[in-house]
Every structure is written in structure tokens, then in C-alpha cells.
Write an enzyme that holds these catalytic residues in place. Structure first.
Site, PDB file in Angstrom:
ATOM      1  N   SER A 539      67.765  16.079  -0.836  1.00 22.25           N
ATOM      2  CA  SER A 539      68.393  15.781  -2.122  1.00 22.25           C
ATOM      3  C   SER A 539      68.577  17.091  -2.898  1.00 22.25           C
ATOM      4  CB  SER A 539      67.563  14.750  -2.886  1.00 22.25           C
ATOM      5  OG  SER A 539      68.297  14.166  -3.919  1.00 22.25           O
ATOM      6  N   ASP A 625      74.364   5.700   0.231  1.00 18.84           N
ATOM      7  CA  ASP A 625      73.555   6.456  -0.726  1.00 18.84           C
ATOM      8  C   ASP A 625      74.267   6.554  -2.076  1.00 18.84           C
ATOM      9  OD1 ASP A 625      71.986   8.256  -2.118  1.00 18.84           O
ATOM     10  OD2 ASP A 625      71.855   9.706  -0.491  1.00 18.84           O
ATOM     11  N   HIS A 660      69.700   6.683   0.411  1.00 20.38           N
ATOM     12  CA  HIS A 660      69.127   7.992   0.109  1.00 20.38           C
ATOM     13  C   HIS A 660      67.862   8.285   0.904  1.00 20.38           C
ATOM     14  CE1 HIS A 660      69.212  11.515  -2.442  1.00 20.38           C
ATOM     15  NE2 HIS A 660      67.956  11.341  -2.807  1.00 20.38           N
TER      16      HIS A 660
END
Length: 688
Positions: A539, A625, A660
Site C-alpha cells: 500500500s 481493491d 486490498h
């Protein structure tokens, strides 16, 4: 059978240009963003993602045995039929457990008065037949009869709420789709508070559902008009008040509603002031307010519920102690924080303000904090503890004699001897003179003469401090001679709130520079050598990976970037994306601010790919995501393929049915870690 690919997939650039702040910008892989997102059905986009997945599978095929061996050794370190430590909450004792071989948890309880164990919820049953499953919020009603729970079965983080009657086992007809929040009950167990995600995946509301009523009759208790703010729902530990909070990354505002009367007029604690954050607890008519209003490291103030804006300082802010959290109990309250980067837990007493008990822990470097403490009137505290060489441990801290009772130590079935490993905490000076902490673990037989491979990990954003805690999967690298290092770089709040502030907005590049300079410092100290360092991050940590391969590509032996936030400039200009408006306080607003535009443009990994040699790289993404949209890793991989001058391996794997966090289920997730480590070992010449 699918025909083998003879060369890596190639996504041809297509002209796409825009103007901003006098700059003519080109984004040739913009087409990889399906305009119908979150529906992704563009045939060209899907064809490219599928080709990349095929290239991934094709190239990893020769390393299936290594991946399987890694998976099996990681799995052997996990107790399959594991259970949490039971904890009392009212008339019941609750725990969760994994059955042998199962992917997901079961949630159980038993009456304090005795009787049979009761299975409340089996995630394995809910996940049956689904590619992805994640249990979100779950809450038992105050009368103990009902369980409200939320689940996501595609990775999009839009949860559906169901309610189970724990006496009959039946599901109530009430169904609430599209939630993104906690679930909080009214005191009489007849009403449930929740928040809906809007079309932009933003929770801008707090709603009240009366059991048995139609959803159309639900009452909106609060609506937030600022698109950059998110609404959260919670409960004070005293359970007297429902907490309706709203805020972004630098400003917050809280309202309180009595649990006995959720339709009462909300109590506004204090109106929002830009840059001021605060959290609220309650005890016996007094509010306890954790705030950064007069010190960057926060102070603790009190105020009467009847005059909530009248704050009186109880614990002053400190340059040395970073106050991160607090919780009120019936006869005492607990503050948590960090001193010199290490977790501290302190117990304080309402009737004796000068009395402070700091809980002592046995190691010089560790991670510790409050664990599951649902009850308000207690004489002991449940704590969680670990270090880089000490497996996760659950303690009860007894207030009467200040003793720590060990309730559980993480069991490693295949065996683990902590005496075989060494952990260190170093300070490495970076280019601007700042001393950055680094936590290390390695096998005692690993030579520190510069020949060892080293894996460097960090996150470095949003004020998240990566804890120096234990990992069973990490041992698969450490036992093969790796030094494993965590760089506590700026952008996290490891050394206080200023540590976070020094890695955001116009100081963002400190984060990237710190990581690079830590790597160079570890080389100088002979923990490893140039080209022998592998690195990973996800991320915002994936953004870090993108920046450091652009700036110092020859330092790294291999890079793994999970769901990487690498298309920073374009994402921060797209107000339609779920997170963008709320992220401007973190990164800057390049739409309205030319300086922010220029600064983000200077480091945005996708925008700064150049014709140079890059290290071997594994990039992952998730089609569903909502946080880092699939096209960020896809665009980055496509541009790298078209631009880089080397023949090093570049793989892009997109989870087509996840979001995610990658695949769900403990074994599926472990398989992805095994793939990551297999890639690292392969690229480091250690695949045998």
C-alpha cells in the site's frame, strides 16, 4: 491448455494528456483504468491483467516445489487447532478458535454459570463456496441474545449486516447491505447503529435501525457534508454513550448519544478546529479527552458531560512521552504511549492522581498493548506482548500485586528455540543528520561480515509504527541466513507525533530517503552488502518501494511491492475515487495547490519511471481493491516493461477475486507469502 507466452505481456501506450498548473501531462497507460469502475469489463484491460497473471504463473512454475516447501514449513509453525484465550464479558465467556485444517475461525461462548459451549458463528460455513470471505464488525447485544455481524465476500469492503438469534440459532429477517462501520447496540438491545458506504466508498453517516422495521424507516442520526471526512461509530468503555466521530487525517469532531436513548439530541463535545484531533472516553459523568490541541504528542484533559467543551488538563503533553491511547475502567484508567520508541502502559487512579504504575516488560525491545478488555469493572488487565524473538504472549496483569500472569504463549508446533536468534535495535544516521531506529533479527550462526542477505521492511505513512514483534513466516528467511530488518522511518509515529509529521505533505521524501540511508547504513555496518538487500512493502509501503527503486535501483537484489500506491499524482487529482478527498491532508491537494502538484510529481513512482536498470520485482494488486485500485500496479508494471533497460524479472499478479488484503483464509494468505519468499530466494540465487 493455454499456450505459453514467449515474452512478457506488453500494454501498448495510448495517448492521454491533460493540463494542470501550466504543465502538459501525459499518461499513456491511463486506458488501464476501466471507466466503468468498480465494474471492470473492458476486454483490453482484462486481457492485459490475465496475460500478466499467466506470465506470473509461467515464470513461477519452475519454483513450485520451493513455494510448496516454504508453505509447508510456514504452515508447520502454525497451530492448526488454535484458540484465543477465553475472556469474560458479563454473563458469558467468549473465545474464537480454528479447527484442524480450517481456513476461518469459529466464534464460541459459554455461560459463566455453566452449561454447554455454544457456537455463535462459523466463518467457514459463511465462506463456503466463495473465493473470498472476510468477517467485519461483530457485536453481541447487551442482553446477550443477538449477534450482529458484517461480512464482505468479494474484497470490495462493502459489508452486509445480518443478525442471528443466539437462542434459536435463526437469522432475523433484517439485512443491511453496503455498510462500512462498526456495529453498536442500544442499551435495550432493540436498535443497532451502523454506517453506510456511499457511492464513493465513503462513510458519511451514522444510522439507526430498529429491529423488525424496514430499512427505509432507519433514522440518520448524523450526516457529514465534508467529502474529506469519514464518520465512525463506537462506544465508550463505560457503555453509557455511543460515540459518533468524524474526521480526516488531521482534524476530528465527536458527538455523544446515550445508549439508553439513541434518538436523543447528540452532545457535541467540541466543534472541529483544523489540525486538532481528539478522542473521548467517559467515567462517572466526566469525559476523558485525548487531544493534540496544545502539544504535538497529545495531552489528556477532562470535562464534565454537562459542559463538554470546558477542558481541564489532567496529563500535560510531553516531548519525551508520546501519548497514543487511553481507556477508562471503573476504579482506574489506562494510558498507552511510547517512550524512546518503545511501548509503555501506565495505570492511573481516579482517587489518587499522583499514583502511576508503569507495567514493566522483560526485554529491551518489544511490542505491547492492551488486549481484549470488554468489562468495565475489573481487577486485572488483559495484555498482548511480543518481540522479534519472543512469540506472541497473552498476559493478565493483576493490579493487586502488580504481577504478570502468562495465559498463553504462541505455540509453534514444528519447534522454536528463541536462544538461536539474536535481536538488536540500532540507530542509523541518515542524510539530514537524523538518527533512525532499526530493529533486527537474525540467526546466531549468521555471519555479520557483509556477506549475508538482508530483507528490509517498512511502511512509513499515516503515523503507523511498525512494531518490533514476532513473525513465524519471517523465520523462513532468517533460517536461510537472512538478516531481517524493520526500518522505523519517518512517516510512522515510532518516535512521536513529529516523526509522523516529518514524513508527510512537503516532507514526504524524508520517508524514502530514510529507507535508502538505513540500507546504506546497514551495508556500512557489514550486516549485508550492495545488491544483497531485498525489500518489501504494501500500500503506502508499496509507494515506498516504487520511490526507492527509482532513486537507487542498484542497491536492491529484489523488490516485492504489494498493492502499491504508486500512481500518486493521478490518484490525488481524481476526486471520484473513494479515498482521495480524505487523503489531501496526508499528501496535499494537487488540484488546487501548484506546490503540492509539483512536489507529488517529483516523487510519484509511476511518473518517475526512467530508462535505467531496475532490480527484479514482484508486484501484486487486487481487482476489487477500493483503497489502491487495480490500475495503479497495472499501470506501473506496464510503464516499467516499456521503459526499463534491464532483463531482470518483473512479475505482476492481480487477484481477480480479492481486494486490498489479498486472498482470504489463513492458508490462502500463507500461500501468497510463500510465493513472495520463493520469488525473493529465486532472485537471490538461493532457490535450491
Amino acid at each position: 491448455m493455454t499456450e505459453k507466452l514467449s515474452h512478457p505481456p506488453f500494454a501498448a501506450p495510448r495517448p492521454h494528456e491533460y493540463q494542470r498548473h501550466g504543465y502538459a501531462m501525459s499518461d499513456p497507460w491511463h486506458w488501464l483504468k476501466d471507466p466503468r469502475y468498480p465494474v471492470v469489463e473492458d476486454e483490453d484491460v482484462l486481457a492485459y491483467l490475465k496475460a500478466e497473471n499467466q506470465w506470473f504463473e509461467q515464470n513461477m512454475a519452475d519454483h513450485k516445489a520451493l513455494t510448496r516447501n516454504l508453505f509447508e514449513e510456514m504452515k508447520a509453525r502454525i497451530k492448526e487447532d488454535d484458540s484465543s484465550v477465553p475472556q469474560k464479558d458479563g454473563d458469558w465467556i467468549y473465545w474464537s478458535k480454528f479447527e484442524q485444517g480450517m481456513q476461518y475461525r469459529q466464534h464460541w461462548r459459554k455461560a459463566v454459570s455453566g452449561g454447554e459451549d455454544q457456537l455463535m458463528l462459523d466463518e467457514n460455513v459463511l465462506a463456503e463456496g466463495k473465493e473470498y470471505f472476510r468477517l467485519g464488525a461483530a457485536s453481541v447485544s447487551p442482553d446477550g441474545r443477538l449477534l450482529a455481524y458484517a461480512f464482505d465476500d468479494n474484497g470490495s469492503e462493502r459489508f452486509e449486516v445480518r443478525i442471528r438469534d443466539l437462542v434459536s440459532g435463526d437469522l432475523l429477517p433484517d439485512v443491511i447491505p453496503g455498510t462500512l462501520s462498526s456495529l453498536v447496540w442500544s442499551a435495550d438491545s432493540t436498535m443497532l447503529l451502523y454506517g453506510l458506504a456511499n457511492e464513493q466508498w465513503r462513510t458519511d453517516n451514522a444510522r439507526l435501525h430498529v429491529l423488525g422495521n424496514a430499512l427505509a424507516d432507519d433514522v440518520e442520526l448524523y450526516h457529514e457534508d465534508d467529502e474529506g471526512f469519514r464518520v465512525g461509530i463506537g462506544l465508550t468503555h463505560s457503555e453509557q454513550y455511543i460515540v459518533i466521530s468524524t474526521g480526516d487525517h488531521e482534524t476530528s469532531e465527536i458527538r455523544l448519544v446515550p445508549t439508553a436513548d439513541p434518538l436523543a439530541d447528540p452532545i457535541l463535545v467540541s466543534p472541529r478546529q483544523t489540525g486538532r484531533e481528539y478522542d473521548v472516553e467517559e467515567h462517572d459523568g466526566t469525559l476523558y479527552i485525548l487531544t493534540n490541541d496544545d502539544h504535538v504528542n497529545f495531552r489528556l484533559a477532562t470535562a464534565p458531560v454537562t459542559d463538554p467543551g470546558n477542558w481541564t488538563s489532567l496529563i500535560a503533553g510531553s516531548d519525551d512521552f508520546y501519548l497514543t491511547d487511553m481507556c477508562t475502567f471503573k476504579t482506574f484508567y489506562v494510558t498507552e504511549g511510547r517512550e524512546n520508541g518503545l511501548d509503555q502502559i501506565e495505570i492511573r487512579f481516579y482517587d489518587d492522581p499522583a499514583r502511576v504504575e508503569r507495567i514493566a516488560f522483560p526485554e529491551a525491545s518489544y511490542s505491547a498493548g492492551l488486549d481484549d478488555n470488554p468489562e468495565y469493572a475489573v481487577d486485572k488487565l488483559r495484555l498482548g506482548y511480543a518481540s522479534m524473538v519472543t512469540p506472541g504472549t497473552v498476559f493478565d496483569y493483576h493490579l493487586a500485586d502488580t504481577s504478570l500472569e502468562t495465559l498463553k504463549v504462541q505455540e509453534i508446533p514444528s519447534g522454536y528455540d528463541g536462544s538461536q536468534y539474536i535481536t538488536e535495535r540500532l540507530m542509523i544516521e541518515v542524510r539530514d543528520g537524523t538518527q533512525v531506529p532499526v530493529s533486527l533479527v537474525y540467526h546466531k550462526d549468521t555471519g555479520l561480515d557483509g556477506s549475508a542477505p538482508l530483507h528490509l521492511y517498512s511502511y512509513g505513512a499515516y503515523g503507523y509504527a511498525v512494531p518490533p514483534s514476532f513473525s513465524t513466516t519471517r523465520l523462513s528467511l532468517v533460517d536461510r541466513g537472512f538478516v531481517y530488518a524493520i526500518a522505523h522511518i519517518r512517516g510512522g509515529d515510532d518516535l512521536g507525533r513529529n516523526w509522523y509529521l516529518d514524513g508527510k505533505l512537503t516532507k514526504r521524501t524524508n520517508t524514502f530517503n530514510d529507507f535508502v540511508d538505513v540500507a546504506k547504513g546497514l551495508i556500512a555496518k557489514a550486516y549485508t552488502s550492495k545488491g544483497r538487500i531485498t525489500a518489501s512493502g504494501g500500500s503506502a509501503g508499496g509507494e515506498l518501494m516504487g520511490a526507492i527503486v527509482n532513486s537507487d535501483p542498484d542497491l536492491w537484489g529484489a523488490i516485492v511491492a504489494h498493492v502499491p500506491f504508486v500512481d500518486v499524482l493521478n490518484t490525488m487529482q481524481d476526486e471520484s475515487l473513494p479515498l482521495t478527498p480524505g487523503e489531501w491532508p496526508e499528501w496535499g491537494n494537487p488540484i488546487t495547490d501548484k506546490t503540492a502538484f509539483e512536489y507529488i510529481r517529483s516523487y510519484s513512482p509511476y511518473d518517475n519511471v526512467t530508462a535505467q536498470a531496475y532490480p527484479p520485482m514482484l508486484i501484486t494488486g487486487g481487482l476489487n481493491d477500493p483503497r489502491v485500485t487495480y490500475w495503479e500496479p497495472a499501470k506501473w508494471a506496464a510503464k516499467l516493461r516499456a521503459t526499463k533497460t534491464d532483463d531482470n524479472m518483473l512479475l505482476l499478479k492481480t487477484n481477480m477475486g480479492a481486494g486490498h488484503g489479498g486472498k482470504s483464509g489463513r492458508w490462502n494468505a500463507l500461500e501468497e507469502t510463500a510465493e513472495e519468499f520463493a520469488f525473493i530466494l529465486w532472485q537471490m540465487g538461493m532457490a535450491e
